[in-house]
Design a protein around this motif. Structure first.
Motif, PDB file in Angstrom:
ATOM      1  N   ALA A 128       2.766   4.791  -0.679  1.00 58.41           N
ATOM      2  CA  ALA A 128       1.589   3.798   0.375  1.00 58.41           C
ATOM      3  C   ALA A 128       1.895   2.255  -0.821  1.00 58.41           C
ATOM      4  O   ALA A 128       0.631   1.563   0.032  1.00 58.41           O
ATOM      5  N   GLU A 129       2.319   2.619  -0.931  1.00 54.88           N
ATOM      6  CA  GLU A 129       3.086   0.718  -1.132  1.00 54.88           C
ATOM      7  C   GLU A 129       3.418   0.114  -0.100  1.00 54.88           C
ATOM      8  O   GLU A 129       2.548  -1.217   0.320  1.00 54.88           O
ATOM      9  N   ARG A 130       4.084   0.642   0.760  1.00 55.89           N
ATOM     10  CA  ARG A 130       4.204   0.057   2.428  1.00 55.89           C
ATOM     11  C   ARG A 130       2.693   0.215   3.329  1.00 55.89           C
ATOM     12  O   ARG A 130       2.023  -1.117   4.202  1.00 55.89           O
ATOM     13  N   ALA A 131       1.895   1.596   2.740  1.00 54.72           N
ATOM     14  CA  ALA A 131       0.993   1.217   3.317  1.00 54.72           C
ATOM     15  C   ALA A 131      -0.323   0.149   2.947  1.00 54.72           C
ATOM     16  O   ALA A 131      -1.035  -0.127   3.954  1.00 54.72           O
ATOM     17  N   LEU A 132      -0.412   0.117   1.833  1.00 52.74           N
ATOM     18  CA  LEU A 132      -1.144  -1.024   2.001  1.00 52.74           C
ATOM     19  C   LEU A 132      -0.505  -2.383   1.200  1.00 52.74           C
ATOM     20  O   LEU A 132      -1.878  -3.268   2.330  1.00 52.74           O
ATOM     21  N   THR A 133       0.619  -2.823   1.928  1.00 46.46           N
ATOM     22  CA  THR A 133       0.939  -4.059   2.178  1.00 46.46           C
ATOM     23  C   THR A 133       1.009  -5.714   3.260  1.00 46.46           C
ATOM     24  O   THR A 133       0.879  -4.226   4.437  1.00 46.46           O
ATOM     25  N   GLY A 134       0.006  -5.450   3.143  1.00 46.07           N
ATOM     26  CA  GLY A 134      -0.524  -6.175   4.329  1.00 46.07           C
ATOM     27  C   GLY A 134      -1.726  -5.463   5.748  1.00 46.07           C
ATOM     28  O   GLY A 134      -1.969  -6.160   5.964  1.00 46.07           O
ATOM     29  N   GLY A 135      -2.264  -4.832   4.316  1.00 47.93           N
ATOM     30  CA  GLY A 135      -3.930  -3.857   4.878  1.00 47.93           C
ATOM     31  C   GLY A 135      -4.582  -4.538   4.129  1.00 47.93           C
ATOM     32  O   GLY A 135      -5.015  -5.745   3.496  1.00 47.93           O
ATOM     33  N   PRO A 136      -5.638  -4.066   4.490  1.00 46.53           N
ATOM     34  CA  PRO A 136      -7.590  -4.568   3.947  1.00 46.53           C
ATOM     35  C   PRO A 136      -7.413  -4.046   2.831  1.00 46.53           C
ATOM     36  O   PRO A 136      -7.142  -2.881   2.595  1.00 46.53           O
ATOM     37  N   VAL A 137      -8.332  -4.300   2.279  1.00 43.08           N
ATOM     38  CA  VAL A 137      -9.231  -4.244   0.893  1.00 43.08           C
ATOM     39  C   VAL A 137      -9.974  -3.280   0.993  1.00 43.08           C
ATOM     40  O   VAL A 137     -10.661  -3.240   1.666  1.00 43.08           O
ATOM     41  N   GLY A 138     -10.093  -2.319   0.483  1.00 36.03           N
ATOM     42  CA  GLY A 138     -11.071  -1.372   0.658  1.00 36.03           C
ATOM     43  C   GLY A 138     -10.866   0.056  -0.239  1.00 36.03           C
ATOM     44  O   GLY A 138      -9.758   1.107   1.099  1.00 36.03           O
ATOM     45  N   ALA A 139     -12.094   1.239  -0.169  1.00 35.05           N
ATOM     46  CA  ALA A 139     -11.981   2.278  -0.559  1.00 35.05           C
ATOM     47  C   ALA A 139     -11.384   3.259   0.859  1.00 35.05           C
ATOM     48  O   ALA A 139     -10.007   4.273   0.609  1.00 35.05           O
ATOM     49  N   ALA A 140     -10.866   3.040   1.760  1.00 33.08           N
ATOM     50  CA  ALA A 140     -10.455   3.757   3.343  1.00 33.08           C
ATOM     51  C   ALA A 140      -9.666   3.429   3.021  1.00 33.08           C
ATOM     52  O   ALA A 140      -8.201   4.420   3.285  1.00 33.08           O
ATOM     53  N   ALA A 141      -9.065   1.982   2.819  1.00 28.87           N
ATOM     54  CA  ALA A 141      -7.718   1.680   3.113  1.00 28.87           C
ATOM     55  C   ALA A 141      -6.904   2.533   2.100  1.00 28.87           C
ATOM     56  O   ALA A 141      -5.554   3.233   2.213  1.00 28.87           O
ATOM     57  N   PHE A 142      -7.230   2.562   0.937  1.00 29.66           N
ATOM     58  CA  PHE A 142      -7.060   3.295  -0.263  1.00 29.66           C
ATOM     59  C   PHE A 142      -6.512   4.068   0.175  1.00 29.66           C
ATOM     60  O   PHE A 142      -5.513   4.919  -0.437  1.00 29.66           O
ATOM     61  N   ALA A 143      -7.579   5.362   0.204  1.00 33.36           N
ATOM     62  CA  ALA A 143      -7.722   6.960   0.174  1.00 33.36           C
ATOM     63  C   ALA A 143      -5.844   7.140   1.146  1.00 33.36           C
ATOM     64  O   ALA A 143      -5.788   8.320   0.991  1.00 33.36           O
ATOM     65  N   ALA A 144      -6.539   6.462   2.279  1.00 30.37           N
ATOM     66  CA  ALA A 144      -5.073   6.602   3.870  1.00 30.37           C
ATOM     67  C   ALA A 144      -3.125   6.089   2.571  1.00 30.37           C
ATOM     68  O   ALA A 144      -2.384   7.329   2.903  1.00 30.37           O
ATOM     69  N   ALA A 145      -3.522   5.223   1.582  1.00 32.59           N
ATOM     70  CA  ALA A 145      -1.929   4.992   1.430  1.00 32.59           C
ATOM     71  C   ALA A 145      -1.858   6.319   0.351  1.00 32.59           C
ATOM     72  O   ALA A 145      -0.667   6.367  -0.015  1.00 32.59           O
ATOM     73  N   ALA A 146      -2.497   6.215  -0.334  1.00 36.97           N
ATOM     74  CA  ALA A 146      -2.407   7.349  -1.585  1.00 36.97           C
ATOM     75  C   ALA A 146      -2.162   8.626  -0.240  1.00 36.97           C
ATOM     76  O   ALA A 146      -1.058   9.383  -0.864  1.00 36.97           O
ATOM     77  N   ASP A 147      -2.818   9.384   0.221  1.00 33.88           N
ATOM     78  CA  ASP A 147      -2.671  10.567   1.629  1.00 33.88           C
ATOM     79  C   ASP A 147      -0.962  10.423   1.597  1.00 33.88           C
ATOM     80  O   ASP A 147      -0.696  10.798   2.022  1.00 33.88           O
ATOM     81  N   ALA A 148      -0.488   9.222   2.320  1.00 30.64           N
ATOM     82  CA  ALA A 148       0.426   9.137   3.187  1.00 30.64           C
ATOM     83  C   ALA A 148       1.279   9.810   1.958  1.00 30.64           C
ATOM     84  O   ALA A 148       2.689  10.221   2.262  1.00 30.64           O
ATOM     85  N   GLU A 149       1.619   8.849   0.425  1.00 27.88           N
ATOM     86  CA  GLU A 149       2.117   9.174  -0.417  1.00 27.88           C
ATOM     87  C   GLU A 149       2.400  10.271  -0.686  1.00 27.88           C
ATOM     88  O   GLU A 149       3.293  11.371  -1.100  1.00 27.88           O
ATOM     89  N   LEU A 150       1.190  11.151  -0.922  1.00 29.57           N
ATOM     90  CA  LEU A 150       0.926  12.568  -1.041  1.00 29.57           C
ATOM     91  C   LEU A 150       1.437  13.327  -0.042  1.00 29.57           C
ATOM     92  O   LEU A 150       1.193  15.234  -0.770  1.00 29.57           O
ATOM     93  N   ALA A 151       1.258  13.446   0.773  1.00 30.90           N
ATOM     94  CA  ALA A 151       1.786  13.996   1.975  1.00 30.90           C
ATOM     95  C   ALA A 151       3.036  14.723   2.426  1.00 30.90           C
ATOM     96  O   ALA A 151       3.601  15.839   2.190  1.00 30.90           O
ATOM     97  N   ALA A 152       4.611  14.287   1.191  1.00 29.68           N
ATOM     98  CA  ALA A 152       5.121  15.124   0.201  1.00 29.68           C
ATOM     99  C   ALA A 152       5.000  15.382  -1.282  1.00 29.68           C
ATOM    100  O   ALA A 152       5.914  16.307  -0.854  1.00 29.68           O
ATOM    101  N   ALA A 153       3.336  16.448  -1.190  1.00 28.08           N
ATOM    102  CA  ALA A 153       3.651  16.538  -2.689  1.00 28.08           C
ATOM    103  C   ALA A 153       3.848  18.415  -2.083  1.00 28.08           C
ATOM    104  O   ALA A 153       3.553  19.042  -0.876  1.00 28.08           O
TER     105      ALA A 153
END
Length: 330
Positions: free
Chosen positions: A275-300
């Motif tokens: 999620a940190e890698r997905a966030l860094t360098g990206g835009p601020v906003g709920a859509a970007a935050f949700a995408a980062a969370a989804d990337a991390e939780l894909a391993a759940a």
């Protein structure tokens, strides 16, 4: 509770020597976890080595601008320390969320790191548990596991680590120092807790007989705007169902640095590197935050009774990051 010996240590070398001289001896800090486990028969030490007289109860600056937290500093003193509150607010918030005032007055930094899981099968000596009795099985896999792990678990154990403080320390890249009979050592907190694998009873990489002496916080990160959020089943003191420690730095609407750790989702604090890698360098906003969370939780890999945690953690990450970035923009 079976009979045990008690000795008070007055220096670090003496504590390490005393523990090593008696098979089955254990260190005693505040006792808020160990004594409970002794009462239930989970822990059966032959000797308690009391650490409260050791010179490890201070919080002091390090030469590089960080902070050194002594292992016997109480949670109350840690949360109230002005430099912790000013430079590492996520840590102060996590400690305050972690227990009642009475427990914080007794619990110590070192003991908090080493507390055992609150899984009901672990604390019930009449039931099998691989963490308590290696090779006996993990009844939580087929039994009650509503609050158990969704990341990094195995068929041998699905319990979660209960510490709130350790989640914040993970986001801060803390380093744990310790003393052994062979001399001092240190380990980053991200390497401190072992993956559960097929040996869930081996919880940390601490050498046998090692005494935690301090936790070292690096200089406050650029992402010094930080927050700890804990979800629990009741508003009063309770262990987390899920938690997030987050810190971000934003410039011109772009995330320049992100630190994210998740709690109550694995056998150890879960540093959300994907999620940190997905966030860094990206835009601020709920859509970007949700995408980062989804990337991390894909391993759940949730169990039948705790799949709700995936959605809960996704929403929690988005909520905390949104609040932090809105606070920065004000």
């Amino acid at each position: 509770m079976r009979e045990f010996g008690y000795e008070r240590a007055f220096d670090i070398a003496g504590a390490v020597t005393l523990l090593g001289s008696v098979p089955g001896a254990r260190y005693l800090g505040g006792g808020t976890n160990l004594v409970d486990l002794m009462k239930s028969g989970v822990e059966r030490p032959t000797l308690l080595v009391d650490l409260r007289e050791l010179p490890l109860d201070g919080i002091e600056p390090t030469p590089d601008g960080g902070l050194r937290l002594g292992a016997t500093v109480t949670n109350s003193d840690l949360a109230a320390h002005p430099e912790v509150r000013r430079r590492y607010p996520v840590l102060a918030q996590a400690v305050l969320a972690g227990a009642s005032g009475q427990l914080r007055n007794m619990a110590t930094v070192g003991g908090n790191l080493l507390q055992r899981t609150r899984c009901g099968y672990f604390t019930d000596t009449a039931r099998p548990c691989n963490k308590r009795s290696p090779g006996s099985g993990c009844p939580a896999v087929e039994g009650e596991h509503r609050n158990h792990a969704i990341l990094g678990a195995s068929g041998h154990c699905v319990a979660v680590h209960p510490s709130d403080m350790a989640v914040a320390l993970s986001a801060l890249d803390a380093v744990i120092t310790y003393e052994t009979a062979d001399g001092p050592g240190e380990v980053p907190i991200e390497e401190f807790y072992r993956p559960v694998g097929d040996t869930p009873h081996v919880e940390t990489v601490l050498p046998s007989g090692a005494l935690i002496t301090s936790v070292v916080l690096p200089p406050a990160p650029d992402a010094s705007c930080s927050r700890y959020r804990k979800v629990r089943e009741r508003a009063s003191f309770a262990f987390a169902v899920g938690s997030v420690a987050a810190a971000v730095a934003v410039h011109d609407g772009v995330v320049r640095e992100a630190r994210l750790a998740l709690g109550a989702v694995a056998s150890r604090p879960w540093r959300a590197r994907t999620a940190e890698r997905a966030l860094t360098g990206g835009p601020v906003g709920a859509a970007a935050f949700a995408a980062a969370a989804d990337a991390e939780l894909a391993a759940a890999d949730p169990l039948p009774g705790n799949g709700y945690k995936v959605t809960l953690m996704r929403n929690l990450v988005v909520s905390v990051l949104t609040e932090l970035t809105e606070e920065i923009s004000r």
